[in-house]
Design a protein around this motif. Structure first.
Motif, PDB file in Angstrom:
ATOM      1  N   GLY A 196       0.806  -1.215   0.000  1.00  0.00           N
ATOM      2  CA  GLY A 196       0.000   0.000   0.000  1.00  0.00           C
ATOM      3  C   GLY A 196       0.842   1.269   0.000  1.00  0.00           C
ATOM      4  O   GLY A 196       2.043   1.239   0.265  1.00  0.00           O
ATOM      5  N   TYR A 197       0.201   2.370  -0.315  1.00  0.00           N
ATOM      6  CA  TYR A 197       0.896   3.659  -0.369  1.00  0.00           C
ATOM      7  C   TYR A 197      -0.136   4.766  -0.462  1.00  0.00           C
ATOM      8  O   TYR A 197      -1.311   4.507  -0.779  1.00  0.00           O
ATOM      9  N   SER A 198       0.295   5.971  -0.188  1.00  0.00           N
ATOM     10  CA  SER A 198      -0.590   7.122  -0.379  1.00  0.00           C
ATOM     11  C   SER A 198       0.196   8.258  -1.001  1.00  0.00           C
ATOM     12  O   SER A 198       1.267   8.619  -0.515  1.00  0.00           O
ATOM     13  N   ARG A 199      -0.343   8.814  -2.060  1.00  0.00           N
ATOM     14  CA  ARG A 199       0.332   9.927  -2.722  1.00  0.00           C
ATOM     15  C   ARG A 199      -0.490  11.211  -2.622  1.00  0.00           C
ATOM     16  O   ARG A 199      -0.330  12.107  -3.435  1.00  0.00           O
ATOM     17  N   SER A 200      -1.364  11.247  -1.655  1.00  0.00           N
ATOM     18  CA  SER A 200      -2.217  12.432  -1.559  1.00  0.00           C
ATOM     19  C   SER A 200      -1.376  13.680  -1.295  1.00  0.00           C
ATOM     20  O   SER A 200      -1.729  14.778  -1.730  1.00  0.00           O
ATOM     21  N   ALA A 201      -0.241  13.511  -0.579  1.00  0.00           N
ATOM     22  CA  ALA A 201       0.599  14.679  -0.298  1.00  0.00           C
ATOM     23  C   ALA A 201       1.156  15.282  -1.586  1.00  0.00           C
ATOM     24  O   ALA A 201       1.355  16.493  -1.683  1.00  0.00           O
ATOM     25  N   LEU A 202       1.387  14.428  -2.586  1.00  0.00           N
ATOM     26  CA  LEU A 202       1.916  14.939  -3.853  1.00  0.00           C
ATOM     27  C   LEU A 202       0.897  15.866  -4.516  1.00  0.00           C
ATOM     28  O   LEU A 202       1.228  16.919  -5.050  1.00  0.00           O
ATOM     29  N   LYS A 203      -0.356  15.449  -4.459  1.00  0.00           N
ATOM     30  CA  LYS A 203      -1.415  16.272  -5.076  1.00  0.00           C
ATOM     31  C   LYS A 203      -1.589  17.577  -4.311  1.00  0.00           C
ATOM     32  O   LYS A 203      -1.775  18.643  -4.901  1.00  0.00           O
ATOM     33  N   LYS A 204      -1.516  17.470  -2.973  1.00  0.00           N
ATOM     34  CA  LYS A 204      -1.651  18.692  -2.163  1.00  0.00           C
ATOM     35  C   LYS A 204      -0.499  19.644  -2.472  1.00  0.00           C
ATOM     36  O   LYS A 204      -0.681  20.859  -2.555  1.00  0.00           O
ATOM     37  N   GLY A 205       0.678  19.082  -2.637  1.00  0.00           N
ATOM     38  CA  GLY A 205       1.851  19.899  -2.951  1.00  0.00           C
ATOM     39  C   GLY A 205       1.678  20.639  -4.268  1.00  0.00           C
ATOM     40  O   GLY A 205       2.003  21.829  -4.377  1.00  0.00           O
ATOM     41  N   ASP A 206       1.140  19.935  -5.277  1.00  0.00           N
ATOM     42  CA  ASP A 206       0.897  20.573  -6.580  1.00  0.00           C
ATOM     43  C   ASP A 206      -0.086  21.735  -6.438  1.00  0.00           C
ATOM     44  O   ASP A 206       0.123  22.823  -6.968  1.00  0.00           O
ATOM     45  N   ALA A 207      -1.190  21.449  -5.714  1.00  0.00           N
ATOM     46  CA  ALA A 207      -2.251  22.454  -5.581  1.00  0.00           C
ATOM     47  C   ALA A 207      -1.731  23.664  -4.804  1.00  0.00           C
ATOM     48  O   ALA A 207      -1.986  24.818  -5.180  1.00  0.00           O
TER      49      ALA A 207
END
Ligand code: SF4
Ligand code: SF4
Length: 755
Positions: A196-207
């Motif tokens: 498992g993994y989560s990349r939600s921080a990457l999307k938040k960083g972009d936004a």
């Protein structure tokens, strides 16, 4: 200090209007803190790069880049006509690497890029006027001198307004595009880790990055609009067109001068604090790409992937295992990634459902390197269980194997699509090969690949056949091809393994040999002295074996006398053209399509037009690696074939899946083989002939046409088969000198004594 009443007359504006005394001191303190924070974190980054391996200082790398660019231009006939764009400074200024294959995004990025630079320069100009020139002149001559008024102010205002508006427009497009969910911005991991993994921080960083920048830009204009209302619409402020329009809107909404002044001051502070915050934010976030990417592009190696680096001589291990193995340039490479995903969607391994995405590889390496260096990038870290490596910092974690999975590294076809697509000049292939070298050193590879490498070591070819059988394909010819080791030839034909040993391709070699012979072309072979060129062996990561093969081939070249090398194999072409010169080869190397196109054009090979519509598949090692895209099309055109292009063509071609040693590995784990994907692409454009110019392609696509059920409707043909069909044999026969009639004189009868 200039008063408000004088402003309209003076055609200027007060930089710190309403900000005096302690408030002004506070601003300068905040500015100093922001600058120091920027410098401190930027220095930490530089320290990280300094932990990488030395490859010369920036200037030396810069000079080497320019030198290699010139070498490459000189090396290839086609390359001379198509200078690699990604290495030039003009490409950075024009944002052409961003605009490549996505013009709208390129234009939007161009507007943001130049808008931001212009606004930054504008701020510097203000600082010079307000904080340097005025206080210094006040001190020296007793009164402050300003240049920020009159025509200068008017020009300044209009330029900054227009460029700032462009930046907002470009940024709005880029933000809006994200909400359309393009596939390249899908952060699903290609590797699909079970843990498992989560990349939600990457999307938040972009936004955060995009909206933060937008807020800085918009507040600048809003406070300008309030200022124009507050100062009573002085006519010269028409030179600030965006602020003027906003002021008209505010005024139309009933905003009075006094309220506008209060709002202006509040917005001024909001804008100033956000702008200073953005300065701090740059080195700790995605915003760092604004600095790192231009630097990375400027020192991008134009020979990247085409010419792989030699192993580090002083290292006590093979391949990359530690942070110190990476060159400083490679560490900068990792920081340059903007997660744009262009490499992700171009990668045949990812498209085929394999466990590799070049974007993920770069991000995983960056996270691991930052972890090792004690650096954190704001909101740009992926949450993965520590056991997967990047977050553990554990000394037992293996770089190749744990941080980057073995299956990920072996999935790469070394097609170079990622390097070609990357707008910021990241060099994925050489890093992958360095990691593979450490896997090979530890024997971590599939048994089939291990067996093939053994074949190279013992027989000098991938088929494991004796070298004496290398020229067996010539036995069925009714003429003898010259032995270049025994007599001089113009063209030395470097045949390659597939064209010599694979029965499906050997027939094509005979066809080509026959045509060249009939046309009177002076060519020869190395016969049993030819070895595999080593291109794919090197890309597998077996550097020692590669060097052995080079040594053997160079010894064979030394025995022969020839003017140019011609090869049917694009993989061999690449290493002979780009890597063998480092080992002493100094002869031009041509692909057979280049030679045939010129022989038809100069009339040596006469042809009759076929009148056929075909599609042509550009081999990665020919089109992308060596930019030979024009010659095959000229050849097809000379044969009377009209080429219907597939959507992915020329340097945007799609890999067959065979390169980088993949042809010797199991591909049954793929959802769809890249070659099958490609055949379907050809079917989608409604053609019935799929033309190849690479022996490996012939085998890959013949199989793919079968497995996709297109065997009956899609003919997979080599260019040589089309040439054979178009060959004007009558003209060739007429050119042949008539056989000389030899009249044997009657033997003179010597008079004998008996007469
Ligand atoms: S070289 Fe090709 S297969 Fe390898 S990572 Fe890049 S795009 Fe993918
Ligand atoms: S490596 Fe290059 S192409 Fe791939 S995501 Fe990063 S910036 Fe984009």
């Amino acid at each position: 200090m200039r008063g408000a009443s004088a402003l309209a007359v003076e055609q200027t504006r007060e930089v710190f209007a309403g900000v005096h005394g302690a408030a002004k001191v506070l601003f300068y303190v905040l500015a100093a803190v922001a600058t120091l924070a920027f410098a401190a974190y930027a220095w930490k980054r530089v320290q990280k790069y300094r932990r990488g391996r030395a490859i010369g200082r920036l200037r030396e790398v810069w000079e080497q880049t320019r030198r290699r660019e010139k070498e490459l231009v000189a090396a290839g006939r086609q390359l001379a006509r198509s200078r690699p764009l990604q290495t030039s400074i003009s490409a950075i200024a024009a944002n052409s690497t961003v605009a490549k294959r996505d013009r709208a995004t390129g234009v939007a990025h161009f507007l943001v890029f130049w808008g931001f630079i212009t606004l930054f320069v504008g701020t510097v100009i203000l600082t010079i006027d307000e904080d340097i020139l005025a206080p210094v002149t006040d001190l020296v001559i007793g009164h402050p001198i300003h240049f920020f008024h009159g025509p200068f102010y008017l020009g300044y205002s209009v330029v900054l307004d227009v460029m700032g508006l462009g930046a907002i427009g470009g940024l709005a497009y880029l933000i809006g595009r994200r909400y359309t969910h393009p596939p390249q911005l899908d952060y699903t991991r290609a590797e699909k880790p079970e843990e498992g993994y989560s990349r939600s921080a990457l999307k938040k960083g972009d936004a955060l990055f995009a909206w933060f920048l937008m807020a800085v830009l918009v507040t600048g204009f809003v406070q300008e609009g309030y200022r124009i209302v507050a100062t009573g619409f002085p006519s010269f402020e028409l030179w600030s067109p965006v602020g003027w329009v906003l002021a008209k809107v505010f005024s139309g909404l009933g905003l009075g001068a006094a309220t506008a002044e209060d709002l202006r001051l509040a917005t001024w502070w909001a804008h100033a604090i956000m702008a200073l915050g953005f300065v701090v934010y740059i080195p700790i976030s995605k915003a760092m790409h604004m600095v790192v990417d231009a630097a990375n592009l400027a020192v991008h190696d134009p020979a990247s992937a085409r010419r792989l680096p030699k192993p580090v001589p002083e290292a006590d291990h093979v391949g990359y295992r530690t942070l110190a193995d990476f060159t400083w340039k490679e560490l900068v490479d990792l920081d340059a990634c903007t997660k744009c995903g262009r490499c992700h969607v171009a990668c045949p391994a990812q498209v085929a459902g394999g466990p590799l995405s070049p974007r993920d590889l770069v991000l995983d390496l960056r996270q691991w390197v930052d972890n090792q260096s004690g650096l954190h990038t704001l909101l740009d870290w992926e949450d993965r269980p520590a056991a997967t490596g990047p977050l553990s910092g554990n000394g037992d974690t293996k770089l190749a194997g744990d941080v980057i999975k073995e299956k990920t590294l072996w999935a790469c076809t070394t097609c170079m699509a990622c390097v070609e697509a990357c707008p910021v000049g990241i060099e994925h292939v050489s890093t992958i090969v360095q990691l593979r070298r450490s896997l090979v050193d530890e024997g971590q590879m599939e048994a089939t690949l291990q067996d093939t490498l053994q074949n190279f070591a013992t027989q000098g070819n991938s088929f494991g056949k004796s070298s004496r059988q290398r020229a067996r394909w010539t036995k069925e010819l009714d003429f003898k091809i010259k032995d270049a080791r025994k007599e001089p030839v113009q063209y030395l034909w470097f045949v390659g393994d597939f064209a010599a040993f694979d029965e499906r391709v050997a027939g094509l070699s005979r066809t080509l040999a026959t045509i060249l012979n009939e046309a009177g072309v002076d060519f020869g072979l190395l016969y049993e002295d030819e070895r595999n060129s080593g291109n794919d062996v090197r890309r597998v990561g077996e550097e020692g074996l590669f060097e052995m093969l080079v040594e053997q081939n160079m010894a064979a070249f030394d025995k022969a006398e020839f003017t140019e090398i011609v090869t049917t194999d694009p993989h061999s072409l690449n290493t002979l053209r780009n890597e063998y010169p480092e080992f002493g080869l100094d002869k031009p190397v041509l692909h057979y399509t280049e030679l045939l196109a010129s022989l038809i054009e100069d009339g040596t090979i006469p042809v009759k037009p076929l009148g056929r519509t075909v599609t042509y598949h550009d081999p990665c090692y020919l089109a992308r690696y060596n930019r030979v895209t024009d010659a095959p099309r000229r050849l097809l055109s000379a044969l009377g074939c009209s080429v219907a292009e597939m959507p992915r063509n020329k340097d945007n071609t799609f890999c067959c899946g065979a390169g980088g040693g993949r042809i010797w590995m199991d591909d049954s784990n793929l959802a769809e083989r890249p070659s099958e994907n490609r055949i379907k692409e050809a079917v989608s454009i409604g053609v019935d002939t799929f033309v190849v110019a690479c022996p490996k392609d012939m085998t890959m696509y013949t199989d793919a046409a079968k497995t996709t059920g297109n065997e009956e409707t899609m003919a997979v043909l080599d260019v040589v088969q089309l040439l054979d069909a178009a060959l004007d044999r009558e003209t060739l026969a007429a050119r042949r000198p008539a056989p000389v009639e030899v009249t044997v004189p009657e033997p003179a009868v010597e008079p004998t004594a008996l007469d």
